[in-house]
Design a protein around this motif. Structure first.
Motif, PDB file in Angstrom:
ATOM      1  N   THR A  88      13.033 -13.020  19.527  1.00 43.82           N
ATOM      2  CA  THR A  88      12.074 -11.914  19.411  1.00 43.82           C
ATOM      3  C   THR A  88      11.277 -11.677  20.683  1.00 43.82           C
ATOM      4  N   GLY A  89      11.655 -12.333  21.788  1.00 40.39           N
ATOM      5  CA  GLY A  89      10.996 -12.081  23.065  1.00 40.39           C
ATOM      6  C   GLY A  89       9.500 -12.284  22.961  1.00 40.39           C
ATOM      7  N   VAL A  90       8.770 -11.323  23.529  1.00 41.36           N
ATOM      8  CA  VAL A  90       7.323 -11.496  23.647  1.00 41.36           C
ATOM      9  C   VAL A  90       6.553 -10.866  22.484  1.00 41.36           C
ATOM     10  N   PRO A 107       5.023 -13.187  17.336  1.00 43.10           N
ATOM     11  CA  PRO A 107       6.056 -14.062  16.772  1.00 43.10           C
ATOM     12  C   PRO A 107       5.893 -14.291  15.270  1.00 43.10           C
ATOM     13  N   LEU A 108       7.040 -14.458  14.608  1.00 42.21           N
ATOM     14  CA  LEU A 108       7.002 -14.759  13.172  1.00 42.21           C
ATOM     15  C   LEU A 108       6.545 -16.196  12.949  1.00 42.21           C
ATOM     16  N   LEU A 109       6.704 -17.005  13.990  1.00 43.98           N
ATOM     17  CA  LEU A 109       6.286 -18.397  13.913  1.00 43.98           C
ATOM     18  C   LEU A 109       4.975 -18.504  14.701  1.00 43.98           C
ATOM     19  N   ALA A 143      13.859  -4.626  15.226  1.00 45.26           N
ATOM     20  CA  ALA A 143      12.715  -3.778  14.865  1.00 45.26           C
ATOM     21  C   ALA A 143      12.891  -2.347  15.354  1.00 45.26           C
ATOM     22  N   ASP A 144      13.532  -2.191  16.496  1.00 49.34           N
ATOM     23  CA  ASP A 144      13.650  -0.869  17.103  1.00 49.34           C
ATOM     24  C   ASP A 144      15.137  -0.565  17.249  1.00 49.34           C
ATOM     25  N   ARG A 145      15.599  -0.432  18.491  1.00 51.86           N
ATOM     26  CA  ARG A 145      17.020  -0.207  18.743  1.00 51.86           C
ATOM     27  C   ARG A 145      17.586  -1.393  19.521  1.00 51.86           C
ATOM     28  N   ASN A 174      16.017  -0.478  13.507  1.00 47.95           N
ATOM     29  CA  ASN A 174      14.779   0.050  12.919  1.00 47.95           C
ATOM     30  C   ASN A 174      14.327  -0.791  11.724  1.00 47.95           C
ATOM     31  N   THR A 175      14.451  -2.082  11.864  1.00 49.34           N
ATOM     32  CA  THR A 175      14.117  -3.022  10.780  1.00 49.34           C
ATOM     33  C   THR A 175      13.245  -4.141  11.334  1.00 49.34           C
ATOM     34  N   ARG A 176      11.950  -3.956  11.245  1.00 50.00           N
ATOM     35  CA  ARG A 176      11.038  -5.008  11.710  1.00 50.00           C
ATOM     36  C   ARG A 176      10.866  -6.052  10.615  1.00 50.00           C
ATOM     37  N   VAL A 187      16.914 -12.661  14.236  1.00 50.50           N
ATOM     38  CA  VAL A 187      15.857 -11.654  14.368  1.00 50.50           C
ATOM     39  C   VAL A 187      15.738 -11.285  15.843  1.00 50.50           C
ATOM     40  N   GLY A 188      15.911  -9.988  16.151  1.00 57.00           N
ATOM     41  CA  GLY A 188      15.860  -9.508  17.526  1.00 57.00           C
ATOM     42  C   GLY A 188      17.226  -9.084  18.007  1.00 57.00           C
ATOM     43  N   GLY A 189      17.315  -7.834  18.448  1.00 58.49           N
ATOM     44  CA  GLY A 189      18.597  -7.299  18.946  1.00 58.49           C
ATOM     45  C   GLY A 189      18.571  -7.089  20.444  1.00 58.49           C
ATOM     46  N   GLY A 214      17.081  -3.648  27.781  1.00 56.58           N
ATOM     47  CA  GLY A 214      17.598  -2.349  28.234  1.00 56.58           C
ATOM     48  C   GLY A 214      16.765  -1.757  29.366  1.00 56.58           C
ATOM     49  N   ARG A 215      15.872  -2.554  29.938  1.00 59.49           N
ATOM     50  CA  ARG A 215      14.967  -1.994  30.947  1.00 59.49           C
ATOM     51  C   ARG A 215      14.951  -2.775  32.239  1.00 59.49           C
ATOM     52  N   ASN A 216      15.751  -3.825  32.326  1.00 56.46           N
ATOM     53  CA  ASN A 216      15.581  -4.760  33.444  1.00 56.46           C
ATOM     54  C   ASN A 216      16.375  -4.338  34.687  1.00 56.46           C
ATOM     55  N   GLY A 217      16.291  -5.196  35.716  1.00 58.21           N
ATOM     56  CA  GLY A 217      16.953  -4.888  36.983  1.00 58.21           C
ATOM     57  C   GLY A 217      18.457  -5.116  36.956  1.00 58.21           C
ATOM     58  N   GLY A 218      18.932  -5.842  35.953  1.00 55.65           N
ATOM     59  CA  GLY A 218      20.367  -6.094  35.862  1.00 55.65           C
ATOM     60  C   GLY A 218      20.867  -7.165  36.817  1.00 55.65           C
ATOM     61  N   PHE A 219      19.977  -8.042  37.282  1.00 56.83           N
ATOM     62  CA  PHE A 219      20.391  -9.201  38.077  1.00 56.83           C
ATOM     63  C   PHE A 219      20.752 -10.307  37.091  1.00 56.83           C
ATOM     64  N   CYS A 220      22.020 -10.622  36.974  1.00 53.54           N
ATOM     65  CA  CYS A 220      22.448 -11.635  36.012  1.00 53.54           C
ATOM     66  C   CYS A 220      22.692 -12.929  36.784  1.00 53.54           C
TER      67      CYS A 220
HETATM   68  C1  LIG Z   1      11.279  -4.403  34.073  1.00 53.57           C
HETATM   69  C2  LIG Z   1      12.014  -5.696  33.851  1.00 53.57           C
HETATM   70  C3  LIG Z   1      12.925  -6.142  34.807  1.00 53.57           C
HETATM   71  C4  LIG Z   1      13.628  -7.330  34.604  1.00 53.57           C
HETATM   72  N1  LIG Z   1      14.611  -7.676  35.489  1.00 53.57           N
HETATM   73  C5  LIG Z   1      15.393  -8.759  35.237  1.00 53.57           C
HETATM   74  C6  LIG Z   1      16.503  -9.054  36.060  1.00 53.57           C
HETATM   75  O1  LIG Z   1      16.853  -8.310  36.972  1.00 53.57           O
HETATM   76  N2  LIG Z   1      17.194 -10.198  35.800  1.00 53.57           N
HETATM   77  C7  LIG Z   1      16.877 -11.020  34.759  1.00 53.57           C
HETATM   78  O2  LIG Z   1      17.542 -12.045  34.573  1.00 53.57           O
HETATM   79  N3  LIG Z   1      15.878 -10.706  33.915  1.00 53.57           N
HETATM   80  C8  LIG Z   1      15.144  -9.588  34.111  1.00 53.57           C
HETATM   81  N4  LIG Z   1      14.160  -9.254  33.234  1.00 53.57           N
HETATM   82  C9  LIG Z   1      13.972 -10.093  32.035  1.00 53.57           C
HETATM   83  C10 LIG Z   1      15.069  -9.846  30.988  1.00 53.57           C
HETATM   84  O3  LIG Z   1      15.163  -8.480  30.732  1.00 53.57           O
HETATM   85  C11 LIG Z   1      14.715 -10.628  29.719  1.00 53.57           C
HETATM   86  O4  LIG Z   1      14.560 -11.998  30.051  1.00 53.57           O
HETATM   87  C12 LIG Z   1      15.757 -10.511  28.625  1.00 53.57           C
HETATM   88  O5  LIG Z   1      16.089  -9.175  28.380  1.00 53.57           O
HETATM   89  C13 LIG Z   1      15.212 -11.170  27.361  1.00 53.57           C
HETATM   90  O6  LIG Z   1      16.030 -10.849  26.274  1.00 53.57           O
HETATM   91  P1  LIG Z   1      15.538 -11.155  24.798  1.00 53.57           P
HETATM   92  O7  LIG Z   1      16.612 -10.754  23.881  1.00 53.57           O
HETATM   93  O8  LIG Z   1      15.045 -12.554  24.714  1.00 53.57           O
HETATM   94  O9  LIG Z   1      14.243 -10.252  24.615  1.00 53.57           O
HETATM   95  P2  LIG Z   1      14.111  -8.668  24.361  1.00 53.57           P
HETATM   96  O10 LIG Z   1      15.083  -7.881  25.136  1.00 53.57           O
HETATM   97  O11 LIG Z   1      12.660  -8.359  24.542  1.00 53.57           O
HETATM   98  O12 LIG Z   1      14.505  -8.511  22.853  1.00 53.57           O
HETATM   99  C14 LIG Z   1      13.699  -8.945  21.797  1.00 53.57           C
HETATM  100  C15 LIG Z   1      13.985  -8.016  20.634  1.00 53.57           C
HETATM  101  O13 LIG Z   1      13.396  -8.545  19.456  1.00 53.57           O
HETATM  102  C16 LIG Z   1      12.947  -7.467  18.676  1.00 53.57           C
HETATM  103  N5  LIG Z   1      11.924  -7.978  17.750  1.00 53.57           N
HETATM  104  C17 LIG Z   1      10.769  -8.601  18.070  1.00 53.57           C
HETATM  105  N6  LIG Z   1      10.087  -8.939  16.945  1.00 53.57           N
HETATM  106  C18 LIG Z   1      10.856  -8.529  15.902  1.00 53.57           C
HETATM  107  C19 LIG Z   1      10.694  -8.571  14.482  1.00 53.57           C
HETATM  108  N7  LIG Z   1       9.612  -9.109  13.921  1.00 53.57           N
HETATM  109  N8  LIG Z   1      11.675  -8.051  13.706  1.00 53.57           N
HETATM  110  C20 LIG Z   1      12.789  -7.507  14.264  1.00 53.57           C
HETATM  111  N9  LIG Z   1      12.983  -7.423  15.600  1.00 53.57           N
HETATM  112  C21 LIG Z   1      12.026  -7.922  16.415  1.00 53.57           C
HETATM  113  C22 LIG Z   1      12.382  -6.478  19.695  1.00 53.57           C
HETATM  114  O14 LIG Z   1      12.303  -5.166  19.181  1.00 53.57           O
HETATM  115  C23 LIG Z   1      13.380  -6.630  20.838  1.00 53.57           C
HETATM  116  O15 LIG Z   1      14.414  -5.660  20.796  1.00 53.57           O
HETATM  117  C24 LIG Z   1      13.397  -8.100  33.418  1.00 53.57           C
HETATM  118  C25 LIG Z   1      12.490  -7.649  32.469  1.00 53.57           C
HETATM  119  C26 LIG Z   1      11.805  -6.464  32.671  1.00 53.57           C
HETATM  120  C27 LIG Z   1      10.843  -5.989  31.614  1.00 53.57           C
END
Ligand SMILES: Cc1cc2nc3c(=O)[nH]c(=O)nc-3n(C[C@H](O)[C@H](O)[C@H](O)COP(=O)(O)OP(=O)(O)OC[C@H]3O[C@@H](n4cnc5c(N)ncnc54)[C@H](O)[C@@H]3O)c2cc1C
Length: 470
Positions: free
Chosen positions: A245-247, A250-252, A67-69, A213-215, A40-42, A76-82
């Protein structure tokens, strides 16, 4: 030109996600689907989990539900520091797991190498650049801290270079710089959205089914030992579930006490002209970050724009999470003002994009892990602003915990780590939560104005291993 003129034409969308190469949306889940592993979570966590599962065991049937794309949230919004760091930096890791740091740094270093190798193996063009990162001091006290960090880094096998004022300005020219610590090995720059899209493509090539597009709105155990995930038009019955599912809510339910959504914002300029590039130097294209508690991070894009983000980290009462919060003109203006203070030579440059994203913040600043449903579900959340690299490690932890594709079973070097076994301290409920976070933010800003000296409140939080960051 004032900062508002520089901002007035900025699109309120992520520069990365607006890339013309953005793929078409995949279809949504419809009907009943069975699989071995449902992710769960893309975002990166989910995509790495799906990819690593297929790499470990190609015969597994793996499904991703987004849930979205794909990559539409933080990924898809971060600074890209890996970064290689799995602990949100050396300092945080040393505070919490000093004995494990050599091992955690080794695993992090290997993880970063593996990310680069994976991109090469699948032919993913995510603008991967092994430039490293330069930590900038704009005040003497920050330089002293960088000096200490250099010593710790050297003890852990890194070879960072400390630069004095003239040396740092020969690298990147800003009148605000007094020194820097250049870590050439531990960080790569990447195009965040292309990384997510590339991972999704690699997953599909290995046979993973990705539903966008599947939440997922419900999760329950079935009598036959499988787990059932419900969406608007379909259900998935899976042997194992991984939550990335990031922030988002949560389902849990137990996870909700450990995570708060913190908004972080970024700007991107128009491409710099050759004269503008020459005026600031930056020949080595390294990522830059300043060293105050409220810090900026900035970097060049492939076509020589500057991404400039950070500083404000905004929490909204009641875990506020709404798309309108991604636009914050006051923060955009602050960021733009700081940009021109740092690079006065760039007077006249305009911003083309200004956006926000949500960081999955937990009180220990790096991801935590766990299982539920008798070990059939695993989660990895709480990366707190440093997840671009660490999510791949988190994916492997979840697969270890689920016992997927590991001959040795669920106990691995990763799952034995105290860092993996322990949990962060939960945040208090509202209204205390908001009050505590606001007070902490206020005290962090005060420490920055006060040569880094931490007041009683921050020292008390430090003592209990608690914190607030983006
Ligand atoms: C502005 C910004 C700048 C950042 N810069 C950096 C950086 O430079 N370097 C770095 O290391 N980190 C950076 N980060 C943090 C980094 O982007 C995140 O730690 C990382 O992308 C987390 O990935 P993730 O897959 O865990 O979460 P996400 O990318 O948030 O993905 C979670 C996905 O789960 C999906 N989802 C949630 N609930 C459900 C559900 N019930 N059903 C289906 N889908 C669901 C959401 O739609 C989402 O697409 C930054 C973050 C932000 C916001």
């Amino acid at each position: 030109m004032n900062v508002l003129t520089a901002l007035v034409d900025a699109e309120p969308t992520s520069y990365w996600l607006a890339d013309p190469g953005r793929p078409e949306a995949g279809g949504a889940l419809a009907g009943r689907v069975g699989c071995d592993l449902a992710v769960v979570g893309g975002g990166y966590t989910g995509l790495w989990t799906a990819l690593r599962a297929k790499e470990r065991n190609p015969s597994l049937d793996v499904v991703v539900l987004e849930a979205d794309r794909v990559g539409g949230a933080a990924s898809g919004r971060n600074g890209g520091f890996c970064a290689a760091s799995l602990t949100h930096g050396l300092g945080n890791g040393l505070e919490r797991w000093p004995d494990e740091m050599p091992q955690l740094e080794r695993l992090g270093r290997q993880n970063l190498r593996d990310i680069g190798d994976t991109l090469a193996r699948y032919g993913v063009d995510a603008e991967w650049e092994r430039t490293g990162e330069m930590h900038i001091a704009t005040e003497e006290w920050q330089f002293e801290e960088l000096r200490e960090e250099a010593e710790h880094a050297a003890e852990l096998g890194w070879r960072p270079t400390l630069l004095g004022p003239d040396e740092v300005r020969a690298e990147v020219d800003s009148p605000t710089y007094v020194g820097a610590l250049w870590d050439r090995e531990g960080v790569a720059m990447v195009h965040p959205a292309k990384l997510a899209w590339g991972l999704a493509e690699a997953c599909r090539a290995l046979g993973v089914r990705i539903f966008e597009n599947t939440r997922v709105t419900s999760l329950q155990g079935e009598s036959d030992g499988r787990l059932r995930l419900g969406g608007a038009y379909g259900v998935v019955s899976a042997r194992h579930v991984a939550l990335g599912t990031g922030v988002f809510p949560p389902l849990l339910k137990r996870l909700k006490h450990f995570l708060v959504p913190v908004y972080d914002y970024a700007l991107v300029t128009e491409p710099l002209t050759p004269e503008q590039r020459k005026a600031i130097g930056w020949a080595h294209r390294q990522g830059l970050g300043d060293s105050a508690n409220q810090f900026h991070y900035y970097r060049l894009t492939a076509d020589d724009r500057i991404l400039w983000g950070g500083y404000d980290a905004v929490y909204h009462y009641g875990n506020g999470l709404r798309s309108e919060l991604e636009r914050r003109p006051a923060t955009f203006a602050t960021l733009a003002e700081h940009f021109f203070t740092t690079f006065p030579q760039l007077e006249g440059v305009r911003f083309t994009n200004a956006w926000g994203g949500v960081v999955d913040t937990c009180s220990r600043f790096c991801a935590f892990y766990g299982t539920a449903y008798d070990g059939r579900l695993a989660y990895a959340v709480g990366y707190t602003g440093l997840g671009v690299g660490a999510t791949r490690f988190g994916a492997d932890v979840m697969l270890d915990q689920l016992g997927i594709g590991e001959d040795e079973g669920r106990e691995t070097e990763r799952t034995r780590l105290r860092m993996v076994r322990s949990k962060p301290v939960p945040f208090p409920p509202e209204p205390l939560r908001y009050g505590v976070i606001e007070l902490t933010r206020h005290e962090i800003a005060r420490a920055d104005r006060n040569a880094g000296r931490r007041g009683l409140w921050l020292r008390t939080l430090d003592r209990f291993g608690l914190g607030f960051d983006s």
